[in-house]
Design an enzyme around this catalytic site. Structure first.
Site, PDB file in Angstrom:
ATOM      1  N   HIS A  19       0.903  -1.615  -0.214  1.00 32.35           N
ATOM      2  CA  HIS A  19      -0.479  -0.022   0.125  1.00 32.35           C
ATOM      3  C   HIS A  19       0.804   1.614   0.113  1.00 32.35           C
ATOM      4  O   HIS A  19       1.557   0.829  -0.420  1.00 32.35           O
ATOM      5  CB  HIS A  19      -1.242   0.068   0.622  1.00 32.35           C
ATOM      6  CG  HIS A  19       0.037   0.215   2.580  1.00 32.35           C
ATOM      7  ND1 HIS A  19       0.244   0.623   2.996  1.00 32.35           N
ATOM      8  CD2 HIS A  19      -0.567  -1.255   3.213  1.00 32.35           C
ATOM      9  CE1 HIS A  19       0.821   0.868   4.223  1.00 32.35           C
ATOM     10  NE2 HIS A  19       0.256  -0.601   4.523  1.00 32.35           N
ATOM     11  N   HIS A  22       3.891   1.269   1.910  1.00 27.94           N
ATOM     12  CA  HIS A  22       5.289   0.828   1.430  1.00 27.94           C
ATOM     13  C   HIS A  22       5.466   1.287   0.164  1.00 27.94           C
ATOM     14  O   HIS A  22       6.748   1.237   0.407  1.00 27.94           O
ATOM     15  CB  HIS A  22       4.800  -0.700   0.608  1.00 27.94           C
ATOM     16  CG  HIS A  22       4.214  -1.362   2.404  1.00 27.94           C
ATOM     17  ND1 HIS A  22       2.505  -2.061   1.705  1.00 27.94           N
ATOM     18  CD2 HIS A  22       4.545  -1.923   3.317  1.00 27.94           C
ATOM     19  CE1 HIS A  22       2.617  -2.438   3.077  1.00 27.94           C
ATOM     20  NE2 HIS A  22       3.708  -3.014   4.191  1.00 27.94           N
ATOM     21  N   CYS A 127       2.944  -9.456  21.871  1.00 24.81           N
ATOM     22  CA  CYS A 127       1.946  -9.198  20.733  1.00 24.81           C
ATOM     23  C   CYS A 127       1.945  -9.124  19.380  1.00 24.81           C
ATOM     24  O   CYS A 127       3.371  -9.594  19.095  1.00 24.81           O
ATOM     25  CB  CYS A 127       2.529  -7.969  20.996  1.00 24.81           C
ATOM     26  SG  CYS A 127       1.887  -6.697  19.410  1.00 24.81           S
ATOM     27  N   CYS A 130       3.288  -7.522  17.134  1.00 18.68           N
ATOM     28  CA  CYS A 130       4.709  -6.429  16.971  1.00 18.68           C
ATOM     29  C   CYS A 130       5.785  -7.697  16.513  1.00 18.68           C
ATOM     30  O   CYS A 130       7.212  -7.448  16.457  1.00 18.68           O
ATOM     31  CB  CYS A 130       5.353  -5.896  17.975  1.00 18.68           C
ATOM     32  SG  CYS A 130       4.221  -4.691  18.697  1.00 18.68           S
ATOM     33  N   CYS A 144      -1.670  -2.579  23.966  1.00 18.05           N
ATOM     34  CA  CYS A 144      -0.138  -3.098  22.968  1.00 18.05           C
ATOM     35  C   CYS A 144      -0.543  -1.721  22.035  1.00 18.05           C
ATOM     36  O   CYS A 144      -1.695  -1.620  21.002  1.00 18.05           O
ATOM     37  CB  CYS A 144       0.693  -3.961  21.577  1.00 18.05           C
ATOM     38  SG  CYS A 144       0.774  -3.206  20.070  1.00 18.05           S
ATOM     39  N   HIS A 147      -0.933  -1.783  18.173  1.00 15.08           N
ATOM     40  CA  HIS A 147      -2.000  -2.625  17.655  1.00 15.08           C
ATOM     41  C   HIS A 147      -3.254  -2.236  18.357  1.00 15.08           C
ATOM     42  O   HIS A 147      -4.882  -2.677  17.504  1.00 15.08           O
ATOM     43  CB  HIS A 147      -1.176  -4.192  17.628  1.00 15.08           C
ATOM     44  CG  HIS A 147      -0.626  -4.122  16.786  1.00 15.08           C
ATOM     45  ND1 HIS A 147       1.236  -3.746  17.355  1.00 15.08           N
ATOM     46  CD2 HIS A 147      -0.273  -4.352  15.226  1.00 15.08           C
ATOM     47  CE1 HIS A 147       1.633  -4.228  16.121  1.00 15.08           C
ATOM     48  NE2 HIS A 147       1.074  -4.021  14.536  1.00 15.08           N
ATOM     49  N   LYS A 297      -6.110   6.218  10.240  1.00 18.69           N
ATOM     50  CA  LYS A 297      -5.220   5.494   9.808  1.00 18.69           C
ATOM     51  C   LYS A 297      -5.460   4.818   9.092  1.00 18.69           C
ATOM     52  O   LYS A 297      -6.743   3.917   8.678  1.00 18.69           O
ATOM     53  CB  LYS A 297      -5.139   4.600  11.798  1.00 18.69           C
ATOM     54  CG  LYS A 297      -3.805   3.353  11.438  1.00 18.69           C
ATOM     55  CD  LYS A 297      -3.393   3.500  12.959  1.00 18.69           C
ATOM     56  CE  LYS A 297      -2.551   2.188  12.647  1.00 18.69           C
ATOM     57  NZ  LYS A 297      -1.813   1.129  14.161  1.00 18.69           N
ATOM     58  N   LYS A 300      -7.399  -1.847   6.718  1.00 23.07           N
ATOM     59  CA  LYS A 300      -8.077  -2.588   6.212  1.00 23.07           C
ATOM     60  C   LYS A 300      -9.706  -2.279   6.364  1.00 23.07           C
ATOM     61  O   LYS A 300     -10.880  -2.127   5.868  1.00 23.07           O
ATOM     62  CB  LYS A 300      -7.765  -3.983   5.749  1.00 23.07           C
ATOM     63  CG  LYS A 300      -7.201  -5.020   5.034  1.00 23.07           C
ATOM     64  CD  LYS A 300      -6.633  -5.609   4.964  1.00 23.07           C
ATOM     65  CE  LYS A 300      -7.063  -6.500   3.873  1.00 23.07           C
ATOM     66  NZ  LYS A 300      -6.398  -8.055   4.370  1.00 23.07           N
TER      67      LYS A 300
END
Ligand code: MSP
Length: 654
Positions: A19, A22, A127, A130, A144, A147, A297, A300
């Protein structure tokens, strides 16, 4: 000064398709690689995919396929995407490559033999997102923070790397090399992590009873290695550590590029691993911020994942590359929106660059037969332009070297702006009317041709295709390192007599109305509305169970009363109003509110509103908004929230 450059991107997990995030990192690496090539260095650029670990095993299981088959598919997507974005890595590495597995095992063995790996029982909060145990300090409300999920408590016998042993040495190294981690804010973050309690040793194994999808420990076949220990070593494998020629050439010039999400593994795990294996540390860790999408953020579940190829297909790969490089201040977070992209496209590419290019070449064809003229006497204003060119080229090199690409581009655009002003100030069309001013016309057109050639070379790392196209039209030949010395001197890049071609429209303007209509349609679709049909009668405001938050979470919001001093529309944004709000502070704030369809500006002036005062500032349609105005939002009505009786501006709302 080093004449080699090795740049790496993180190797991406194969549990999700590529996405915007990246693509951004990989475009930055490509631009950096191209820039260093342009200034004559020997360059190696590596990217790839990270294929072992819980996350991948889980994703494969969800799809009902074997991890390797799953990894092959997603890794292929990454590999195929890069050339479509004009990204040309020298090496694409996969952690499932046999050579990589060998290097990881060799380094594990080396560190084990040196006595820096030991077996112990450990219980901790793990986690899965992570792929690591989190310390108590890292948890926020037991979760976490990265996440937003509760870690799982796991207790088992595992191997540990004596990371704590290197805490002092690493701290010293960072202090002695202030540019080791940059920009500075991230260096400070790492120093703060190292300043506290003793650095814990790192759990570097997973029992095969729990996870088989990993590289087996060379000294205990009941275990596989921890995914970070595996992944980080890719940076060495790709150079054929320890004996490869590439290792000798490029490792001393290694620069990693990451986003802030994986700062700790790169700034603490990796250098301490290198110290333990007796391998020199990398030169720089370059850390960038995070992209959000329309302030949210990217995820998906929110359905707002930006697919780079879709944008590149609509606006062109080069415009997309330019946008991300110019829009994000390297190191800071940025919010992506298609409207912003179109705004920048129209102003920077169509207006500034595109106009200058076609304007100058059209005049050259009209007044000088399309040939670069022999320049006449240099006047002070011409010398100023040459001087500016030199200064811009120097700034460009300095900023690009320091990974401040947005600043390098801003410098190039200042030159384009100066070129446009030079045209207006010198009016070649007036000079062309007076035969006795032919000499002056020649000097002006000659200068403009040189300026275009300069710009062509300087934009090449970001927009290689456009630059090569421009070079062809200008008769410049290719863009190669041999041209850089002349660029830095502000010297002659196009000799008099060089024949040019008719200019094409480089970046045709984009109709913003069309883009807006498309965005509105998408927004309505996302809200589940049928575009034209209006329902009758008053509708209930949207309701539904929202996620519960704690009182502490609520207390993080700073809500304040403010007086609206001024309100005005924002050009081209018919939903937004720009408000000037006195919230009892030293200076009034500017707050952009999405209420233009519900309030005339004059209705708001003098009104008291409630603002979210500690919201991160964002730029909306070019206006920096320092907060948000609260409003009751029904299906058809939007009513600004106001205290029921006038109160002092700055009063807290709780
Ligand atoms: N596999 C690990 C990295 C191992 S490197 C030895 C990993 N993979 S990842 O797929 O999650 O990629 C994280 C990286 O992707 C970030 O550091 C950044 O380069 C890029 N980005 C992913 N989302 C991003 C944004 N929303 N914004 C900017 N870049 C982001 O972590």
């Amino acid at each position: 000064m080093s004449d080699t450059f090795y740049v790496t991107t993180p190797i991406y997990y194969v549990n999700a398709e590529p996405h915007l995030g990246h693509a951004y990192t990989t475009i930055v690496a490509d631009v950096a690689a191209r820039f260093h090539r342009l200034i004559g260095e020997e360059v190696r650029f590596q990217t790839g995919t990270d294929e072992h670990g819980d996350k991948i095993a889980q994703a494969a299981e969800d799809q009902g396929v074997k991890p390797k088959a799953y990894a092959d598919k997603i890794s292929g997507m990454f590999k195929e995407l890069w050339p479509k974005l004009n990204i040309v890595p020298d090496n694409f590495i996969r952690t499932t490559d046999a050579e990589h597995i060998q290097v990881v095992q060799a380094i594990l063995q080396k560190v084990y033999d040196a006595g820096d790996i030991y077996l112990d029982t450990y219980g901790g909060n793990y986690c899965v997102g992570c792929e690591r145990f989190l310390t108590d300090k890292e948890l926020v409300d037991g979760k976490c923070p990265e996440h937003d999920s509760e870690p799982v408590f796991i207790e088992e016998e595992n191997y540990f790397f004596k990371m704590g042993k290197y805490q002092e040495a690493l701290t010293e190294h960072i202090k002695a090399n202030p540019e080791f981690i940059r920009p500075e804010r991230y260096k400070n973050e790492v120093l703060a992590m190292l300043a506290g309690d003793d650095l814990e040793d790192l759990c570097i194994s997973r029992p095969k009873s729990r996870l088989t999808w990993g590289i087996e420990l060379p000294f205990d076949s009941d275990y596989v290695t921890y995914v970070w220990f595996d992944a980080l070593i890719n940076y060495l494998t790709g150079l054929v550590w320890p004996d490869g020629e590439n290792y000798q050439t490029f490792w001393p010039a290694a620069q990693h590029l990451i986003a802030k999400d994986i700062l700790k593994p790169h700034a603490i795990f990796w250098p301490t691993m290198l110290m333990a294996a007796n391998i020199p540390l990398y030169q720089h860790l370059n850390v960038h911020g995070y992209w959000s999408v329309d302030q949210a953020k990217m995820s998906k579940s929110l359905g707002n994942v930006v697919r780079p190829l879709e944008l590149a297909e609509v606006y062109g790969v080069e415009a997309f590359r330019y946008f991300v490089m110019r829009e994000m201040s390297f190191g800071l977070d940025s919010s992506f929106s298609e409207e912003l992209l179109v705004e920048r496209y129209n102003s920077d590419l169509a207006n500034d660059l595109g106009n200058l290019f076609s304007r100058v070449l059209n005049m050259l064809h009209k007044f000088c037969g399309g040939v670069v003229p022999q320049p006449d006497k240099l006047l002070p204003e011409d010398a100023d332009l040459v001087q500016l060119t030199r200064a811009v080229a120097a700034e460009y090199v300095r900023e690009n070297r320091g990974f401040a690409f947005h600043k390098a581009l801003a410098a190039v655009w200042s030159l384009i702006g100066a070129g446009n002003k030079y045209v207006v100030a010198n009016e070649p069309w007036s000079l062309a009317k007076e035969p006795e001013l032919a000499g002056r016309l020649n000097q002006v057109m000659y200068r403009l041709c040189q300026l275009l050639a300069q710009v062509t070379v300087l934009i090449w790392p970001v927009m290689p295709q456009t630059a090569e196209h421009m070079a062809g039209v200008l008769g410049l030949g290719g863009v190669t390192p041999s041209i850089m010395p002349a660029v830095l001197e502000g010297g002659e890049l196009l000799a008099p007599g060089t024949a040019t071609h008719q200019p094409p429209a480089l970046f045709p303007r984009i109709d913003t109305a069309k883009v807006k209509a498309k965005a509105d349609k998408a927004e309505k679709k996302a809200q589940g509305k049928k575009p034209q049909k209006k329902k009758q009668g008053k509708k209930k405001p949207p309701s539904g169970p929202a996620e519960q938050i704690t009182i502490e979470e609520f207390a993080r919001l700073e809500l304040k009363v403010g007086n609206v001093l001024e309100a005005e529309p924002i050009e081209g944004a018919d939903k937004l109003l720009k408000l000037t709000v006195d919230a009892g502070e030293d200076q009034p704030r500017t707050v952009v509110a999405g209420v233009a369809e519900h309030y005339a500006p004059e209705e708001l002036v003098g009104k008291q509103v409630v603002i979210v005062a500690n919201l991160k500032p964002v730029k909306l349609r070019g206006v920096k908004s320092q907060g948000m105005v609260l409003a009751a939002v029904g299906d058809e009505q939007v009513i600004v929230v106001s205290p029921s009786a006038p109160t002092t501006p700055g009063s807290k709302v709780r």
